[in-house]
Scaffold this active site. Structure first.
Site, short mmCIF file in Angstrom:
data_model
loop_
_atom_site.label_atom_id
_atom_site.label_comp_id
_atom_site.label_asym_id
_atom_site.label_seq_id
_atom_site.Cartn_x
_atom_site.Cartn_y
_atom_site.Cartn_z
N HIS A 121 41.04 -17.57 14.44
CA HIS A 121 39.89 -16.70 14.33
C HIS A 121 39.32 -16.98 12.84
O HIS A 121 39.71 -16.62 11.73
CB HIS A 121 40.02 -15.36 14.74
CG HIS A 121 38.97 -14.48 14.78
ND1 HIS A 121 38.10 -14.51 15.83
CD2 HIS A 121 38.50 -13.49 13.94
CE1 HIS A 121 36.97 -13.67 15.51
NE2 HIS A 121 37.41 -13.02 14.30
N TRP A 134 42.00 -13.58 21.65
CA TRP A 134 41.05 -12.25 21.73
C TRP A 134 39.86 -12.33 21.98
O TRP A 134 39.25 -11.74 22.76
CB TRP A 134 41.62 -11.65 20.32
CG TRP A 134 41.16 -10.24 20.27
CD1 TRP A 134 40.17 -9.95 19.52
CD2 TRP A 134 41.64 -9.12 20.62
NE1 TRP A 134 40.02 -8.32 19.46
CE2 TRP A 134 40.84 -8.10 20.35
CE3 TRP A 134 42.71 -9.18 21.83
CZ2 TRP A 134 41.15 -6.61 20.79
CZ3 TRP A 134 42.83 -7.52 22.26
CH2 TRP A 134 42.21 -6.58 21.98
N SER A 187 32.27 -13.74 14.47
CA SER A 187 32.92 -12.65 15.09
C SER A 187 31.97 -11.53 15.18
O SER A 187 31.04 -11.81 16.03
CB SER A 187 33.94 -12.45 14.10
OG SER A 187 34.99 -11.29 14.83
N LYS A 245 28.18 -11.77 17.35
CA LYS A 245 27.41 -10.92 18.31
C LYS A 245 26.01 -10.57 17.77
O LYS A 245 25.09 -10.74 18.67
CB LYS A 245 28.26 -9.72 18.63
CG LYS A 245 29.81 -9.77 18.78
CD LYS A 245 30.54 -8.57 18.97
CE LYS A 245 32.18 -8.44 18.65
NZ LYS A 245 32.98 -9.23 19.19
C1 GTR Z 1 37.93 -7.36 15.86
C2 GTR Z 1 37.20 -7.21 17.22
C3 GTR Z 1 36.25 -8.31 17.62
C4 GTR Z 1 35.57 -8.97 16.38
C5 GTR Z 1 36.43 -8.87 15.05
C6 GTR Z 1 35.74 -9.28 13.97
O1 GTR Z 1 38.69 -6.47 15.37
O2 GTR Z 1 38.06 -6.71 18.18
O3 GTR Z 1 35.46 -8.00 18.49
O4 GTR Z 1 34.43 -8.40 16.50
O5 GTR Z 1 36.82 -7.82 14.81
O6 GTR Z 1 34.45 -9.05 13.72
O7 GTR Z 1 36.26 -9.79 12.80
#
Ligand code: GTR
Length: 438
Positions: A419, A369, A278, A282
């Site tokens: 996720h 997402w 997540s 990045k």
């Molecule tokens: C979310 C965000 C994502 C992702 C995620 C995370 O809210 O929109 O870009 O980075 O968090 O890191 O769990």
């Protein structure tokens, strides 16, 4: 890479103004600004991607024709991406020191646990990071090592009672029951499904992690805390268009942990992978893109600002991420809110800038997402760069069916489910490492 500060210097003394602005911006964000961000699209038939910039087109507008031109081209891509998205970490060095503070065995003696405190220091300040290495106990040197940051503290990656609890800022949340930004012992092992340590060690690999908040707290702190605080001269640059954002801070922190890992006898220094899930996916991509010592880079469900192509506007968008997480990127990135086609690159250039090193991208079927298709396509559109360098990337423009790992020097799978980062994902990453580190 560095940037000049004088124009912003005087802002440093105006901390009261900063405070007022913070209140105003929080107020605005909670009202009008959020309202202005269009709803996220998760319907593939509505995607209009347009033309992607070619990562093989150089600074002078010409296509680079052979592999000898690649190192310069890679530098150019990193400059474009740093300038417009993540911002640049300071070129000034920090001193890196570490000491082992605890050592022990886990999983019937099969895992050696080494806990260290890594101290980063500059003339101005000092930062301590708790760092833990889990290495296979039966061998002197592991086959390779995965380095990734964790979200909630080293004590959450396993129930082991010896794991140290962070003393730095943690997020408050209903789910964790944390209300005062302090980590708690109740959270021991809370994220252990994301860190199958025993399984990783059984396959001969080591795994090392640190809590991301030890490196930089995940909120807009006016550049005061974490790694940003090591360079107070940069506090005045908070509005500089290409100053480092928090993701660049975490990525820089990963490189400092790598400075330590490469010196440990348990680790083969040429076989260390950057990994992350997540927002930390990045981070792993940006860390791996910049630091050639990461010999494999792994992005799990990294989505917008990670592996997903921004021009697809699917799921999370540039405008949304800049609105909800204004501290993650550099101020320049906001120019591309609802204006992705103006970006002089797209995220396939980030993947390409890792070439010729192996890179693995993973998605989850229900994680719309993060745009699984967009994550795949950035690998596909980075493939010509790998080809120029004599390697195979991804096999086709069409993403594979779920739960099937494809690709060669660029790997990809889309796990059935949410996720998250789970044992199935790690198995694919280790298979990939087996192939490339053999
Ligand atoms: C979310 C965000 C994502 C992702 C995620 C995370 O809210 O929109 O870009 O980075 O968090 O890191 O769990």
């Amino acid at each position: 890479m560095t940037f000049s500060l004088p124009r912003f210097q005087r802002l440093a003394s105006l901390s009261q103004v900063g405070l007022v602005l913070t209140f105003v911006s929080v107020f605005l964000m909670s009202t009008s600004i959020y309202g202005q961000v269009p709803p996220a699209n998760e319907d593939e038939s509505l995607v209009v991607m347009g033309q992607l910039p070619d990562p093989l087109v150089g600074r002078d507008g010409h296509l680079i024709a052979d592999r000898t031109a690649w190192p310069k081209q890679r530098e150019y891509l990193l400059e474009l991406i740093g300038e417009n998205e993540y911002g640049f970490a300071p070129s000034q060095p920090a001193n890196v020191a570490w000491k082992v503070v605890e050592q022990g065995w886990m999983f019937d003696g099969k895992t050696k646990r080494t806990q260290m405190v890594v101290t980063l220091s500059t003339e101005a300040s000092e930062l301590n990071i708790d760092f833990v290495l889990f290495s296979p106990a039966q061998v002197k040197t592991a086959k390779g090592c995965f380095l990734g940051l964790n979200f909630q503290g080293n004590h959450t990656v396993d129930k082991d009672p010896a794991l140290r609890i962070p003393t730095s800022w943690v997020a408050n949340s209903k789910e964790t029951g944390i209300t005062d930004h302090r980590a708690t012992a109740q959270m021991r092992g809370a994220q252990d499904t994301r860190w199958p340590i025993q399984e990783i060690n059984e396959r001969g690999y080591a795994v090392a992690t640190a809590y991301y908040g030890d490196i930089d707290p995940d909120f807009d702190d006016g550049f005061k805390n974490g790694v940003h605080g090591l360079f107070p001269q940069h506090q005045a640059s908070a509005e500089h268009p290409s100053r480092w954002g928090t993701i660049a801070g975490w990525a820089w922190g990963m490189s400092r942990l790598l400075d330590v890992l490469v010196q440990l006898p348990e680790i083969e220094s040429t076989r260390i992978a950057a990994i992350g899930h997540s927002r930390l996916g990045k981070t792993a991509l940006w860390a791996g893109a910049n630091d050639n010592r990461f010999s494999i880079v792994i992005s799990n469900n990294s989505g917008c600002g990670g592996a997903a192509l921004e021009r697809r506007n699917f799921g999370e968008t540039v405008a949304r991420i800049n609105t909800y997480f204004p501290h993650w990127f550099c101020p320049n990135f906001k120019k591309y809110n609802q204006n992705e086609t103006a970006l002089p690159f797209d995220q396939h250039a980030l993947i390409a800038s890792i070439a010729p090193r192996p890179v693995y991208i993973s998605s989850a079927t229900k994680d719309l997402w993060a745009d699984p298709k967009g994550e795949y396509l950035s690998g596909w559109y980075a493939t010509p760069v790998y080809k120029l360098l004599g390697f195979k990337g991804l096999p086709s423009e069409t993403p594979p069916v779920a739960d099937t790992s494809v690709g060669d020097r660029i790997g990809y799978h889309n796990r059935t489910g949410n996720h998250d980062i789970l044992s199935f994902d790690w198995q694919q990453f280790m298979n990939f490492a087996d192939r490339h580190w053999k």
